[in-house]
Design an enzyme around this catalytic site. Structure first.
Site, mmCIF file in Angstrom:
data_model
loop_
_atom_site.group_PDB
_atom_site.id
_atom_site.type_symbol
_atom_site.label_atom_id
_atom_site.label_comp_id
_atom_site.label_asym_id
_atom_site.label_seq_id
_atom_site.Cartn_x
_atom_site.Cartn_y
_atom_site.Cartn_z
ATOM 1 N N HIS A 154 0.833 -1.220 0.000
ATOM 2 C CA HIS A 154 0.000 0.000 0.000
ATOM 3 C C HIS A 154 0.862 1.262 0.000
ATOM 4 O O HIS A 154 0.433 2.306 0.483
ATOM 5 C CB HIS A 154 -0.951 0.045 1.211
ATOM 6 N N LYS B 36 15.495 22.175 -10.750
ATOM 7 C CA LYS B 36 14.874 20.907 -11.150
ATOM 8 C C LYS B 36 15.797 19.956 -11.901
ATOM 9 O O LYS B 36 16.612 20.365 -12.715
ATOM 10 C CB LYS B 36 13.657 21.185 -12.048
ATOM 11 N N GLU C 125 9.343 8.669 -16.932
ATOM 12 C CA GLU C 125 8.026 9.281 -17.174
ATOM 13 C C GLU C 125 7.536 8.975 -18.583
ATOM 14 O O GLU C 125 6.373 8.642 -18.808
ATOM 15 C CB GLU C 125 8.109 10.802 -16.997
#
Ligand code: ARG
Length: 466
Positions: free
Chosen positions: A163, A290, A297
Site C-alpha cells: 500500500h 529541477k 516518465e
C-alpha cells in the site's frame, strides 16, 4: 466502350473503365509505412519464384531473371534510390511493378499461384519473427542491468512496501530480482508467441489455396518457417499472432511502467532512494533547481500507447467475416509503432538501470524508522508460545505507544518492552534489527541473504545457459 487508359496502369486494372480517384489513392495507400516490409517481401518472392521453377510452373530462366531483378531492387531500396509510388498502393505492388519494368514478361509471372493476401501475411510473420528476436536481446540487456545492480549492492537493505506504506525490510538485490523475474516471464511469453508467428501462410493464395502444383514445404523451409498453416481461409485473414505479440508487448510495458513509477518515486526528495545520471535527465526552463526523471516518465506514458494498439487490433479483427478484408491493412501501423515503442523503451531503461546509484546512507538511515520489524516482534512472541492473533495485538499496542512518544521499537528499554509481554527477553534487540529481520526470511523465494545469493546465482546461470 469508353476506357480511361489510366485505369489500365494498375496491376489489377483490367476490368476497370474509370481511373482511380486521387482521393481513394491517398486514402488507401499504405506504402508510406508498409515499405518497411521490403526485405521480407523480396525474400518471400525470391523463394516463391524458385519454387515455381522447381515445380515446372515457370521456367528456370524466368526464375533466374526474377531473382536477379529482385536483388537489384533490394539494393536500390536499401540505398534510398528507389522511387515509391502512392498510385501503386503498397510495398508489394511497388516492388512487383518495378520488377516488371526491369525484366519485362518474366516479372509478370512472379504472381502466379499467390495473392497479396498470403504475401502480406507472410511478410508480417517474417518481420515480426526478427523483431521478436531483437526485443528478446534487448530484454536480456535489461536483465543484465538488473543483475548488475543486484550484485553491486548485495547487502543494502531498504524498506519494502505494501500500500506504499513501509512494511518490512528487504534486500536491494531481492528488489532488483523481482523485476528480473517479470522480464524473464516476458521473454518466455515472447518465445511462445514466436512459435505461432513462425508458420508459413504462403500457398493459401487469395483465400482458397491454389490449383498450381506448388511446394509449400519447400517455401516454408527456405524462409526458415517451422511449418505451414493448415487452413487457407484462416491463414490469410487472422492476425491473432500480431495480437499475441501486442499483448506480450503490453505486459512488457506494464512491467517497465511499474519500474518507471518506482524510479520516479525513488528520485523524488520525499524518497531520495536513488540518483539518476544527469545525462538521463532534463531540467526545467523556469525552475533552476529541477532535475526531472524524463525517461521513466516517458516510458510510463508510452505504455498507454502500446495498450491502445492492442485494443485497436482486437477491435479491427472482431467483426471480420472470412477471409481477407481490407480492414486488415490497419494492422501494420499498430504493429510497427508497438515494435518501435517497446524496443526503444526497453533499450533506454536497460541503460538507465545500469547506471542507477542508490543513496545507501540515506536508505540505511530511514530503513530503521517506521516499525519495519514489528512483524518480527510478533513472530518472536509466537515462537515463545503466544497465539499469532494475540501477538499481533500486543505488538500493535507497543507500536501505538511508540508513536505517541515519538519513538521506534528499538528505542525502548527491555523493561518498557517487558511491560507488553513477560515473554520478551534480551535477545529481542537482535530480532528487532533490520539485519535480523531480513536474516530470518529464509523460506524459498524469501529475502534472507543466503536465499537472495542463491537466486542471484540461479539468475546468472539462466542468463549464460538460457
Ligand atoms: N496492403 C494490403 C494489406 O496490407 C495488402 C493486401 C491487399 N489485398 C487486397 N486484396 N487488396 O492488407
Amino acid at each position: 466502350m469508353n476506357v480511361d487508359k489510366k485505369a489500365l496502369e494498375k496491376p489489377w486494372g483490367g476490368r476497370f473503365l474509370e481511373a482511380t480517384e486521387k482521393m481513394l489513392e491517398e486514402f488507401s495507400a499504405s506504402v508510406h509505412y508498409d515499405r518497411r516490409l521490403y526485405r521480407q517481401d523480396i525474400a518471400g518472392s525470391k523463394v516463391h519464384a524458385r519454387m515455381l521453377a522447381r515445380q515446372g510452373i515457370i521456367s528456370d530462366k524466368d526464375a533466374d531473371a526474377i531473382i536477379k531483378g529482385l536483388g537489384e531492387i533490394e539494393e536500390e531500396i536499401a540505398s534510398g534510390d528507389f522511387v515509391w509510388s502512392h498510385e501503386l498502393e503498397d510495398v508489394h505492388m511497388n516492388i512487383e511493378q518495378a520488377l516488371v519494368e526491369r525484366i519485362g514478361d518474366a516479372g509478370k509471372r512472379l504472381h502466379t499461384a499467390r495473392s497479396r493476401n498470403d504475401q502480406v501475411a507472410a511478410d508480417i510473420r517474417l518481420y515480426l519473427r526478427e523483431e521478436i528476436d531483437r526485443l528478446d536481446g534487448l530484454l536480456s540487456l535489461l536483465q543484465e542491468a538488473l543483475l548488475h545492480q543486484a550484485r553491486a549492492h548485495q547487502d543494502l537493505i531498504l524498506p519494502g512496501y505494501t500500500h506504499l506504506q513501509r512494511a518490512q525490510p528487504v534486500l536491494w538485490p531481492h528488489h532488483m530480482l523481482a523485476y528480473f523475474e517479470m522480464f524473464r516471464r516476458d521473454r518466455d511469453r515472447l518465445q511462445d508467441c514466436r512459435k505461432r508467428v513462425n508458420i508459413c501462410p504462403l500457398g493459401s493464395a487469395a483465400l482458397a489455396g491454389t490449383g498450381f502444383p506448388i511446394d509449400r514445404e519447400y517455401v516454408a523451409e527456405e524462409l526458415g518457417f517451422h511449418g505451414i498453416t493448415a487452413n487457407s481461409l484462416d491463414a490469410v485473414s487472422d492476425r491473432d499472432f500480431i495480437i499475441e505479440f501486442l499483448a506480450t508487448a503490453s505486459i512488457v510495458m506494464a512491467h517497465l511502467s511499474r519500474l518507471s513509477e518506482e524510479l520516479i518515486l525513488w528520485t523524488s526528495a520525499e524518497f531520495s532512494f536513488v540518483d539518476l545520471p544527469d545525462s538521463f535527465c532534463t531540467g526545467s526552463s523556469i525552475m533552476p533547481q529541477k532535475k526531472n526523471p524524463d525517461v521513466p516518465e516517458l516510458v510510463r506514458g508510452k505504455t498507454g500507447r502500446v495498450y491502445g494498439h492492442l485494443m485497436s487490433l482486437l477491435t479491427i479483427i472482431k467483426g471480420l467475416p472470412l477471409a481477407y478484408n481490407r480492414d486488415l491493412q490497419e494492422d501494420k501501423e499498430a504493429l510497427f509503432d508497438t515494435v518501435d515503442t517497446v524496443c526503444a523503451s526497453v533499450e533506454i531503461m536497460a541503460a538507465l538501470v545500469a547506471r542507477l546509484v542508490p543513496r545507501k546512507e540515506h536508505i540505511s538511515r530511514i530503513v530503521t524508522q517506521g516499525f519495519l520489524t514489528a512483524t518480527d516482534l510478533a513472530d518472536y512472541l509466537v515462537k515463545k508460545g503466544m497465539p499469532f492473533r494475540q501477538a499481533h495485538s500486543v505488538v500493535g499496542k507497543a507500536v501505538s505507544q511508540c508513536i505517541s512518544q515519538g519513538k521506534e521499537l528499538t528505542d525502548m528499554s527491555l523493561e518498557d518492552l517487558k511491560a507488553f509481554s513477560s515473554l520478551i527477553d534480551e535477545d529481542i534487540f537482535e530480532v528487532l534489527s533490520i539485519e535480523g529481520s531480513v536474516g530470518t526470511r529464509r523460506c524459498p523465494g524469501g529475502t534472507a541473504p543466503e536465499r537472495v545469493a542463491e537466486a542471484l546465482a540461479t539468475a546468472e546461470k539462466k542468463m549464460t545457459h538460457g
